[in-house]
Write an enzyme that holds these catalytic residues in place. Sequence first.
Site, PDB file in Angstrom:
ATOM      1  N   ALA A 119       3.015  -0.675   4.845  1.00 21.88           N
ATOM      2  CA  ALA A 119       2.544  -0.692   6.237  1.00 21.88           C
ATOM      3  C   ALA A 119       2.105  -2.081   6.687  1.00 21.88           C
ATOM      4  O   ALA A 119       2.122  -2.389   7.892  1.00 21.88           O
ATOM      5  CB  ALA A 119       1.397   0.297   6.395  1.00 21.88           C
ATOM      6  N   HIS A 177      12.717  -2.579   2.139  1.00 23.24           N
ATOM      7  CA  HIS A 177      12.148  -1.314   2.610  1.00 23.24           C
ATOM      8  C   HIS A 177      13.019  -0.178   2.140  1.00 23.24           C
ATOM      9  O   HIS A 177      14.250  -0.246   2.276  1.00 23.24           O
ATOM     10  CB  HIS A 177      12.044  -1.287   4.138  1.00 23.24           C
ATOM     11  CG  HIS A 177      11.121  -2.339   4.644  1.00 23.24           C
ATOM     12  ND1 HIS A 177       9.768  -2.242   4.515  1.00 23.24           N
ATOM     13  CD2 HIS A 177      11.383  -3.535   5.214  1.00 23.24           C
ATOM     14  CE1 HIS A 177       9.219  -3.346   4.997  1.00 23.24           C
ATOM     15  NE2 HIS A 177      10.165  -4.150   5.429  1.00 23.24           N
ATOM     16  N   ASN A 223       7.967  -5.510  -0.875  1.00 23.92           N
ATOM     17  CA  ASN A 223       7.898  -4.407   0.078  1.00 23.92           C
ATOM     18  C   ASN A 223       6.437  -4.329   0.496  1.00 23.92           C
ATOM     19  O   ASN A 223       5.612  -3.787  -0.238  1.00 23.92           O
ATOM     20  CB  ASN A 223       8.353  -3.089  -0.559  1.00 23.92           C
ATOM     21  CG  ASN A 223       8.299  -1.955   0.460  1.00 23.92           C
ATOM     22  OD1 ASN A 223       7.728  -2.107   1.542  1.00 23.92           O
ATOM     23  ND2 ASN A 223       8.897  -0.822   0.121  1.00 23.92           N
ATOM     24  N   TYR A 227      11.266   8.765   1.243  1.00 20.48           N
ATOM     25  CA  TYR A 227      11.197   7.683   0.262  1.00 20.48           C
ATOM     26  C   TYR A 227      11.807   8.037  -1.092  1.00 20.48           C
ATOM     27  O   TYR A 227      11.860   7.186  -1.985  1.00 20.48           O
ATOM     28  CB  TYR A 227       9.728   7.266   0.069  1.00 20.48           C
ATOM     29  CG  TYR A 227       9.092   6.709   1.330  1.00 20.48           C
ATOM     30  CD1 TYR A 227       9.630   5.595   1.966  1.00 20.48           C
ATOM     31  CD2 TYR A 227       7.960   7.299   1.891  1.00 20.48           C
ATOM     32  CE1 TYR A 227       9.052   5.078   3.122  1.00 20.48           C
ATOM     33  CE2 TYR A 227       7.372   6.792   3.042  1.00 20.48           C
ATOM     34  CZ  TYR A 227       7.922   5.678   3.657  1.00 20.48           C
ATOM     35  OH  TYR A 227       7.349   5.167   4.794  1.00 20.48           O
ATOM     36  N   GLU A 276      12.713  -9.248   1.484  1.00 20.74           N
ATOM     37  CA  GLU A 276      11.891  -8.142   1.971  1.00 20.74           C
ATOM     38  C   GLU A 276      12.684  -6.847   1.768  1.00 20.74           C
ATOM     39  O   GLU A 276      13.844  -6.765   2.176  1.00 20.74           O
ATOM     40  CB  GLU A 276      11.613  -8.374   3.468  1.00 20.74           C
ATOM     41  CG  GLU A 276      10.819  -7.277   4.133  1.00 20.74           C
ATOM     42  CD  GLU A 276      10.696  -7.504   5.649  1.00 20.74           C
ATOM     43  OE1 GLU A 276      11.154  -8.564   6.164  1.00 20.74           O
ATOM     44  OE2 GLU A 276      10.163  -6.612   6.318  1.00 20.74           O
ATOM     45  N   ARG A 284       5.137  10.802  -2.371  1.00 21.54           N
ATOM     46  CA  ARG A 284       4.857  10.498  -0.976  1.00 21.54           C
ATOM     47  C   ARG A 284       6.099  10.734  -0.111  1.00 21.54           C
ATOM     48  O   ARG A 284       7.112  10.055  -0.313  1.00 21.54           O
ATOM     49  CB  ARG A 284       4.472   9.019  -0.915  1.00 21.54           C
ATOM     50  CG  ARG A 284       4.282   8.473   0.436  1.00 21.54           C
ATOM     51  CD  ARG A 284       4.219   6.961   0.397  1.00 21.54           C
ATOM     52  NE  ARG A 284       3.977   6.480   1.728  1.00 21.54           N
ATOM     53  CZ  ARG A 284       4.245   5.265   2.146  1.00 21.54           C
ATOM     54  NH1 ARG A 284       4.740   4.366   1.301  1.00 21.54           N
ATOM     55  NH2 ARG A 284       4.028   4.917   3.390  1.00 21.54           N
ATOM     56  N   PRO A 338       0.793  -1.220   0.000  1.00 20.67           N
ATOM     57  CA  PRO A 338       0.000   0.000   0.000  1.00 20.67           C
ATOM     58  C   PRO A 338       0.832   1.279   0.000  1.00 20.67           C
ATOM     59  O   PRO A 338       1.873   1.352   0.649  1.00 20.67           O
ATOM     60  CB  PRO A 338      -0.827  -0.099   1.288  1.00 20.67           C
ATOM     61  CG  PRO A 338      -0.156  -1.126   2.116  1.00 20.67           C
ATOM     62  CD  PRO A 338       0.516  -2.068   1.166  1.00 20.67           C
TER      63      PRO A 338
HETATM   64  C1  DQA Z   1       8.149   1.051   3.989  1.00 18.80           C
HETATM   65  C2  DQA Z   1       8.206   1.235   5.511  1.00 18.80           C
HETATM   66  C3  DQA Z   1       6.826   1.046   6.134  1.00 18.80           C
HETATM   67  O1  DQA Z   1       6.895   1.253   7.534  1.00 18.80           O
HETATM   68  C4  DQA Z   1       5.851   2.056   5.544  1.00 18.80           C
HETATM   69  O2  DQA Z   1       4.561   1.854   6.077  1.00 18.80           O
HETATM   70  C5  DQA Z   1       5.837   2.022   4.067  1.00 18.80           C
HETATM   71  C6  DQA Z   1       7.104   1.951   3.354  1.00 18.80           C
HETATM   72  C7  DQA Z   1       9.508   1.356   3.323  1.00 18.80           C
HETATM   73  O3  DQA Z   1       9.673   1.005   2.168  1.00 18.80           O
HETATM   74  O4  DQA Z   1      10.373   1.989   3.943  1.00 18.80           O
HETATM   75  O5  DQA Z   1       4.800   2.121   3.441  1.00 18.80           O
HETATM   76  O6  DQA Z   1       7.841  -0.314   3.717  1.00 18.80           O
END
Ligand code: DQA
Length: 151
Positions: free
Chosen positions: A83, A106, A80, A29, A104, A24, A16
Amino acid sequence: MQPSTSKQTILVLHGPNLNMLGKREPELYGRTTLTEVNTRLQTQAAELGVAVKCVQSNHEGELVDTIQKAMTRCRAVIINPGAYTHTSVAIRDALLLLDVPIIEVHLSNIYKREPFRHRSMIADVATGQIAGLGVNGYYLALQAIVKLLDN
Ligand code: DQA
């Protein structure tokens, strides 16, 4: 004989709000859009002799459906979960169905952020995790997966 990774699809799953990448919280990010990330992944995959399928969804059930389909169609998953990383037993359980490498990713370093982001429901069912390297995390994950599949 073909190399083991040839024509094997790697699923790249974005959770999401990642469709808003670039707009965003860019200080957190970055300014690269999701389309740019997926395009670069496609190029990199072609160079590495693999195929990637990129899917983004804001809906937990759709992410679960996509992971279930990956059981028969994909050789590895880069995910990824956004949340849902911190809350989703359903995504964790779906990933447990797979017997393929899972990375995974982030963009941000979740361990340097709010305490509720420190816990990942996915981390201990994933092969590995990359956090805090921005969009480069996706490209590194793809390289790592190809090496894993080659071994
Ligand atoms: C995220 C980190 C999560 O905590 C956040 O809710 C995201 C992005 C990241 O890529 O850093 O949506 O997954």
